[in-house]
Design a protein around this motif. Structure first.
Motif, PDB file in Angstrom:
ATOM      1  N   PHE A 256       5.180  25.180  53.456  1.00  0.00           N
ATOM      2  CA  PHE A 256       4.039  24.533  53.051  1.00  0.00           C
ATOM      3  C   PHE A 256       2.720  25.533  52.863  1.00  0.00           C
ATOM      4  O   PHE A 256       1.648  24.947  52.277  1.00  0.00           O
ATOM      5  N   TRP A 257       2.855  26.716  53.144  1.00  0.00           N
ATOM      6  CA  TRP A 257       1.903  27.884  52.913  1.00  0.00           C
ATOM      7  C   TRP A 257       0.546  27.562  53.478  1.00  0.00           C
ATOM      8  O   TRP A 257      -0.487  27.907  53.258  1.00  0.00           O
ATOM      9  N   SER A 258       0.645  26.810  54.687  1.00  0.00           N
ATOM     10  CA  SER A 258      -0.616  26.657  55.445  1.00  0.00           C
ATOM     11  C   SER A 258      -0.229  26.257  56.870  1.00  0.00           C
ATOM     12  O   SER A 258       0.903  25.492  57.199  1.00  0.00           O
TER      13      SER A 258
ATOM     14  N   TYR B  81       8.934  29.575  44.262  1.00  0.00           N
ATOM     15  CA  TYR B  81       7.746  30.328  44.692  1.00  0.00           C
ATOM     16  C   TYR B  81       7.865  30.589  46.054  1.00  0.00           C
ATOM     17  O   TYR B  81       8.384  29.668  47.158  1.00  0.00           O
ATOM     18  N   ALA B  82       7.751  31.956  46.486  1.00  0.00           N
ATOM     19  CA  ALA B  82       7.692  32.247  48.104  1.00  0.00           C
ATOM     20  C   ALA B  82       6.476  33.258  48.435  1.00  0.00           C
ATOM     21  O   ALA B  82       6.050  33.880  47.471  1.00  0.00           O
TER      22      ALA B  82
ATOM     23  N   ALA C 194      18.417  33.983  41.183  1.00  0.00           N
ATOM     24  CA  ALA C 194      17.238  33.901  40.362  1.00  0.00           C
ATOM     25  C   ALA C 194      16.700  35.368  39.979  1.00  0.00           C
ATOM     26  O   ALA C 194      16.833  36.246  40.788  1.00  0.00           O
ATOM     27  N   SER C 195      15.968  35.420  38.750  1.00  0.00           N
ATOM     28  CA  SER C 195      15.265  36.701  38.561  1.00  0.00           C
ATOM     29  C   SER C 195      13.943  36.272  39.217  1.00  0.00           C
ATOM     30  O   SER C 195      13.281  35.351  39.005  1.00  0.00           O
ATOM     31  N   GLY C 196      13.568  37.174  39.554  1.00  0.00           N
ATOM     32  CA  GLY C 196      11.967  37.343  40.471  1.00  0.00           C
ATOM     33  C   GLY C 196      11.225  38.258  40.154  1.00  0.00           C
ATOM     34  O   GLY C 196      11.352  39.652  39.596  1.00  0.00           O
TER      35      GLY C 196
ATOM     36  N   TYR D 124      -0.011  37.104  43.614  1.00  0.00           N
ATOM     37  CA  TYR D 124      -0.335  36.249  44.786  1.00  0.00           C
ATOM     38  C   TYR D 124       0.943  35.960  45.628  1.00  0.00           C
ATOM     39  O   TYR D 124       0.720  35.500  46.668  1.00  0.00           O
ATOM     40  N   LYS D 125       2.100  35.423  44.795  1.00  0.00           N
ATOM     41  CA  LYS D 125       3.306  35.106  45.287  1.00  0.00           C
ATOM     42  C   LYS D 125       4.642  35.653  44.501  1.00  0.00           C
ATOM     43  O   LYS D 125       4.228  36.311  43.541  1.00  0.00           O
ATOM     44  N   LEU D 126       5.651  35.490  45.418  1.00  0.00           N
ATOM     45  CA  LEU D 126       6.811  35.628  44.414  1.00  0.00           C
ATOM     46  C   LEU D 126       7.333  34.584  43.658  1.00  0.00           C
ATOM     47  O   LEU D 126       7.354  33.541  44.310  1.00  0.00           O
ATOM     48  N   VAL D 127       7.614  34.916  42.442  1.00  0.00           N
ATOM     49  CA  VAL D 127       8.214  33.670  41.482  1.00  0.00           C
ATOM     50  C   VAL D 127       9.804  34.076  40.993  1.00  0.00           C
ATOM     51  O   VAL D 127       9.821  35.076  40.502  1.00  0.00           O
ATOM     52  N   PHE D 128      10.515  33.240  41.329  1.00  0.00           N
ATOM     53  CA  PHE D 128      11.990  33.273  40.981  1.00  0.00           C
ATOM     54  C   PHE D 128      12.382  32.094  40.254  1.00  0.00           C
ATOM     55  O   PHE D 128      11.969  30.957  40.011  1.00  0.00           O
ATOM     56  N   ARG D 129      13.002  32.568  39.080  1.00  0.00           N
ATOM     57  CA  ARG D 129      13.536  31.408  37.889  1.00  0.00           C
ATOM     58  C   ARG D 129      15.150  31.628  37.705  1.00  0.00           C
ATOM     59  O   ARG D 129      15.550  32.539  37.673  1.00  0.00           O
TER      60      ARG D 129
END
Ligand SMILES: CC(C)(COP(=O)(O)OP(=O)(O)OC[C@H]1O[C@@H](n2cnc3c(N)ncnc32)[C@H](O)[C@@H]1OP(=O)(O)O)[C@@H](O)C(=O)NCCC(=O)NCCS
Length: 201
Positions: free
Chosen positions: A47-49, A139-140, A156-158, A163-168
């Motif tokens: 949840f990033w908080s 996102y991570a 996933a390609s990342g 700001y964050k890791l993005v995987f698709r």
């Protein structure tokens, strides 16, 4: 379109029988309790908080409010346990006509590395295809090694967006899956679950 199947009765790779099914409004207490059982680190990664042990009503409403074309959440239950909730995953479409959705997943700390995240990913993949989506994006946080390795090992390609890791994942292309045990597991679950979740609908 037929209604979604009520439940899938499956076995984890260690032979544990599990139930995998969509979240329903009656699961509100289950979700809140599963959340309470997570480590502070896992809650933060998801949840990033720093949310504490109580999942707020807004997030509970958001998870439970399902619509097969916009937002889907499935849970994995071990019926032999006193508290059966072990993991869950969701996708959210980014807009009514979007071809992409954001995926998130959560597995109880003591149950990680049992293939549960990958099984839930396969369910998210097929329900997303069913809804007409072409890709899933996850996102991570930069220090979330488990999520980054999981998404990468599942094909996933990342990249880092500053700001964050993005995987698709491209849901139409299984040819690019890497030669990892996790990707092999994913491909096996996709093949096994396609008839029920995709083809016979
Ligand atoms: C990310 C997460 C969902 C993965 O779930 P999981 O059930 O543990 O994943 P799996 O058992 O299916 O793992 C499959 C593969 O991913 C990789 N992987 C998963 N966790 C890993 C870790 N901690 N370190 C390194 N690789 C890991 C491995 O290749 C693993 O295969 P292996 O165990 O055979 O080596 C889980 O760690 C989690 O709930 N984390 C906290 C919440 C979170 O960060 N969510 C964000 C995701 S969008």
């Amino acid at each position: 379109m037929n209604p979604p199947p009520e439940r899938l009765l499956l076995e984890l790779r260690d032979g544990t029988p599990v139930i995998v099914r969509p979240l329903v409004p009656a699961d509100r207490t289950l979700v809140a309790e599963a959340y309470r059982r997570l480590s502070p680190e896992a809650r933060y990664q998801r949840f990033w908080s720093d949310t504490g042990e109580l999942l707020g009503d807004t997030m509970l409403d958001r998870l439970i409010d399902q619509d097969a074309s916009r937002h889907v959440t499935w849970v994995l239950l071990d019926p032999a346990r006193e508290f059966p909730g072990v993991g869950g995953a969701s996708w959210w479409r980014s807009g009514p006509a979007a071809r992409e959705a954001e995926i998130s997943a959560m597995v109880l700390d003591g149950d990680q590395r049992r293939g549960i995240g990958t099984l839930l990913l396969a369910v998210m993949w097929l329900t997303a295809l069913r809804a007409g989506l072409d890709s899933l994006v996850g996102y991570a946080l930069g220090d979330n090694r488990a999520a980054a390795d999981w998404m990468r090992d599942c094909g996933a390609s990342g990249h880092w967006d500053g700001y964050k890791l993005v995987f698709r994942w491209d849901l139409h292309n299984l040819d690019t899956l890497p030669e990892t045990p996790a990707a092999a597991d994913l491909a096996a679950w996709l093949a096994a679950l396609s008839p029920e979740l995709l083809e016979n609908r």
